[in-house]
Design an enzyme around this catalytic site. Structure first.
Site, PDB file in Angstrom:
ATOM      1  N   TYR A  14       2.230  -3.977   8.723  1.00 48.31           N
ATOM      2  CA  TYR A  14       0.892  -4.149   7.778  1.00 48.31           C
ATOM      3  C   TYR A  14      -0.124  -4.916   8.366  1.00 48.31           C
ATOM      4  O   TYR A  14      -1.475  -4.387   8.003  1.00 48.31           O
ATOM      5  CB  TYR A  14       1.220  -4.928   6.361  1.00 48.31           C
ATOM      6  CG  TYR A  14       0.628  -4.819   5.301  1.00 48.31           C
ATOM      7  CD1 TYR A  14       0.330  -3.413   4.513  1.00 48.31           C
ATOM      8  CD2 TYR A  14      -0.191  -5.955   4.601  1.00 48.31           C
ATOM      9  CE1 TYR A  14      -0.485  -3.456   3.678  1.00 48.31           C
ATOM     10  CE2 TYR A  14      -1.044  -5.588   3.595  1.00 48.31           C
ATOM     11  CZ  TYR A  14      -0.947  -4.344   2.991  1.00 48.31           C
ATOM     12  OH  TYR A  14      -2.056  -4.398   1.824  1.00 48.31           O
ATOM     13  N   LYS A  74      -6.338  -8.319   3.391  1.00 49.75           N
ATOM     14  CA  LYS A  74      -6.058  -8.685   1.846  1.00 49.75           C
ATOM     15  C   LYS A  74      -6.083 -10.172   1.555  1.00 49.75           C
ATOM     16  O   LYS A  74      -6.408 -10.596   0.472  1.00 49.75           O
ATOM     17  CB  LYS A  74      -4.679  -8.283   1.590  1.00 49.75           C
ATOM     18  CG  LYS A  74      -4.265  -6.754   1.617  1.00 49.75           C
ATOM     19  CD  LYS A  74      -5.300  -6.139   0.492  1.00 49.75           C
ATOM     20  CE  LYS A  74      -4.814  -4.640   0.320  1.00 49.75           C
ATOM     21  NZ  LYS A  74      -6.135  -3.853  -0.396  1.00 49.75           N
TER      22      LYS A  74
HETATM   23  N1  LIG Z   1       0.444   1.718  -2.529  1.00 54.40           N
HETATM   24  C1  LIG Z   1       0.883   0.427  -2.299  1.00 54.40           C
HETATM   25  O1  LIG Z   1       1.937   0.200  -2.013  1.00 54.40           O
HETATM   26  C2  LIG Z   1      -0.171  -0.775  -2.678  1.00 54.40           C
HETATM   27  C3  LIG Z   1       0.353  -1.986  -2.907  1.00 54.40           C
HETATM   28  C4  LIG Z   1      -0.504  -3.054  -3.274  1.00 54.40           C
HETATM   29  C5  LIG Z   1      -1.861  -2.810  -3.175  1.00 54.40           C
HETATM   30  N2  LIG Z   1      -2.370  -1.737  -2.837  1.00 54.40           N
HETATM   31  C6  LIG Z   1      -3.887  -1.332  -2.769  1.00 54.40           C
HETATM   32  O2  LIG Z   1      -4.176  -0.556  -3.805  1.00 54.40           O
HETATM   33  C7  LIG Z   1      -5.657  -0.010  -3.665  1.00 54.40           C
HETATM   34  C8  LIG Z   1      -5.376   1.640  -3.740  1.00 54.40           C
HETATM   35  O3  LIG Z   1      -4.457   1.922  -3.108  1.00 54.40           O
HETATM   36  P1  LIG Z   1      -3.538   3.221  -3.364  1.00 54.40           P
HETATM   37  O4  LIG Z   1      -2.208   2.670  -2.792  1.00 54.40           O
HETATM   38  O5  LIG Z   1      -3.752   3.812  -4.578  1.00 54.40           O
HETATM   39  O6  LIG Z   1      -3.860   4.312  -2.221  1.00 54.40           O
HETATM   40  P2  LIG Z   1      -5.173   5.781  -2.132  1.00 54.40           P
HETATM   41  O7  LIG Z   1      -4.996   6.402  -0.849  1.00 54.40           O
HETATM   42  O8  LIG Z   1      -4.656   6.309  -3.243  1.00 54.40           O
HETATM   43  O9  LIG Z   1      -6.410   4.939  -2.456  1.00 54.40           O
HETATM   44  C9  LIG Z   1      -7.072   4.279  -1.596  1.00 54.40           C
HETATM   45  C10 LIG Z   1      -8.455   4.469  -1.815  1.00 54.40           C
HETATM   46  O10 LIG Z   1      -9.528   4.061  -0.818  1.00 54.40           O
HETATM   47  C11 LIG Z   1     -10.562   5.092  -0.799  1.00 54.40           C
HETATM   48  N3  LIG Z   1     -11.291   4.596   0.743  1.00 54.40           N
HETATM   49  C12 LIG Z   1     -10.919   4.396   1.948  1.00 54.40           C
HETATM   50  N4  LIG Z   1     -11.991   4.030   2.682  1.00 54.40           N
HETATM   51  C13 LIG Z   1     -12.994   4.068   1.957  1.00 54.40           C
HETATM   52  C14 LIG Z   1     -14.522   4.116   1.926  1.00 54.40           C
HETATM   53  N5  LIG Z   1     -15.007   3.847   3.202  1.00 54.40           N
HETATM   54  N6  LIG Z   1     -15.404   4.222   0.761  1.00 54.40           N
HETATM   55  C15 LIG Z   1     -14.776   4.424  -0.418  1.00 54.40           C
HETATM   56  N7  LIG Z   1     -13.484   4.616  -0.510  1.00 54.40           N
HETATM   57  C16 LIG Z   1     -12.500   4.380   0.359  1.00 54.40           C
HETATM   58  C17 LIG Z   1      -9.679   6.304  -0.520  1.00 54.40           C
HETATM   59  O11 LIG Z   1     -10.622   7.294  -0.611  1.00 54.40           O
HETATM   60  C18 LIG Z   1      -8.707   6.069  -1.381  1.00 54.40           C
HETATM   61  O12 LIG Z   1      -9.250   6.719  -2.624  1.00 54.40           O
HETATM   62  C19 LIG Z   1      -5.764  -0.435  -2.194  1.00 54.40           C
HETATM   63  O13 LIG Z   1      -6.557  -1.597  -2.112  1.00 54.40           O
HETATM   64  C20 LIG Z   1      -4.378  -0.663  -1.732  1.00 54.40           C
HETATM   65  O14 LIG Z   1      -4.335  -1.608  -0.574  1.00 54.40           O
HETATM   66  C21 LIG Z   1      -1.839  -0.535  -2.555  1.00 54.40           C
END
Ligand SMILES: NC(=O)c1ccc[n+]([C@@H]2O[C@H](COP(=O)([O-])OP(=O)(O)OC[C@H]3O[C@@H](n4cnc5c(N)ncnc54)[C@H](O)[C@@H]3O)[C@@H](O)[C@H]2O)c1
Length: 257
Positions: free
Chosen positions: A157, A164
């Protein structure tokens, strides 16, 4: 569920149907909100346009959160079309592939800067853009997504854990700054979910398996469960909650081993 009828929201971070931000968009739309969805780059435009075709009268706009001019254009357009804004869902995060695979000590200056810019600073920039529009509505709710890697070490990570930690601190500072304007700022710390972003983390399926074995609920969570928790924070149901990092992880954060 509390209503978002008559409310307008901005959803950043939809890449595809598995995105956490998409599940929140669906729940917010079902609760009556009018939405603007953004896509990052032409590569994702078609996905976001296809998904949002099922919503009522959506706005679909390009937004790279590292680009201040694009951020300004999005809020100008929101002001023109919605005349104000009630909530922002910030689901953008990024770290380079090598930063999520190499030993942490090899984190590069550029990789660090990029991860923190996209995944943490962008919440400040979007909140600043939303502020005058939310003031027109007498307040608002801003929501972002974190992970337990902000406090504890998970394999690979790496710099995203540092981002984060910065994001969660940013939530508290923004909440203190914007609270007097009745703008709430919160995060949901979600359990691991297989999404596009998660696919960049080496050994992610092992993390999922550990949650299934050790989380108090003995399972992982899905995006619809995160979205329901998001509805609590975005609607009046959560009107007294700000500066919070709400754990939606089947209780894994409470376990010692
Ligand atoms: N999936 C998991 O296990 C998990 C767990 C906890 C938190 N999260 C967090 O949830 C949030 C959403 O992630 P997700 O898991 O739905 O994945 P995802 O890949 O569907 O979404 C991540 C998004 O970030 C966008 N992004 C990246 N760089 C960017 C930029 N420069 N400008 C605009 N947008 C940008 C991407 O286009 C994408 O839509 C993130 O913050 C992720 O860290 C995810």
């Amino acid at each position: 569920m509390a209503s978002l009828s008559g409310k307008a929201g901005l959803i950043v971070g939809v890449a595809n149907k598995r995105s956490i931000a998409w599940a929140v968009a669906q729940a917010a739309s079902a609760a009556g909100a009018r939405l603007a969805l953004t896509y990052q780059g032409e590569r994702l435009e078609e996905n976001v346009r296809e998904l949002s075709a099922g919503l009522t009268d959506p706005l679909v706009l390009p937004l790279d959160v590292t680009d201040d001019a694009q951020i300004a254009r999005v809020f100008d357009e929101l002001d023109r079309s919605f005349g104000g804004l009630d909530f922002v869902v910030h689901g953008a995060a990024y770290a380079g592939r090598e930063e999520l695979a190499n030993p942490f000590v090899q984190t590069t200056r550029d990789g660090f800067r990029m991860a923190l810019d996209v995944s943490a600073y962008s919440l400040i920039a979007l909140s600043r853009g939303a502020l005058p529009l939310m003031e027109k509505r007498g307040g608002g709710s801003i929501l972002t997504f974190s992970y337990l890697g902000s406090e504890r070490v998970f394999p690979n990570y790496n710099v995203m854990g540092v981002a984060k930690a910065a994001l969660e601190a940013t939530v508290r500072y923004l909440a203190a700054d914007l609270g007097p304007k009745n703008i709430r700022v919160n995060a949901i710390s979600a359990g691991p979910i297989k999404t596009l972003a998660a696919s960049g983390i080496g050994g992610f399926s092992t993390i999922l398996q550990v949650y299934r074995e050790r989380a108090p609920l003995r399972r992982t969570v899905d995006t619809s469960e995160v979205a329901e928790a998001a509805m609590f924070l975005l609607t009046d149901a959560g009107r007294a909650v700000t500066a919070e990092v709400l754990m939606v992880d089947g209780g894994f954060h409470g376990t010692g081993m």
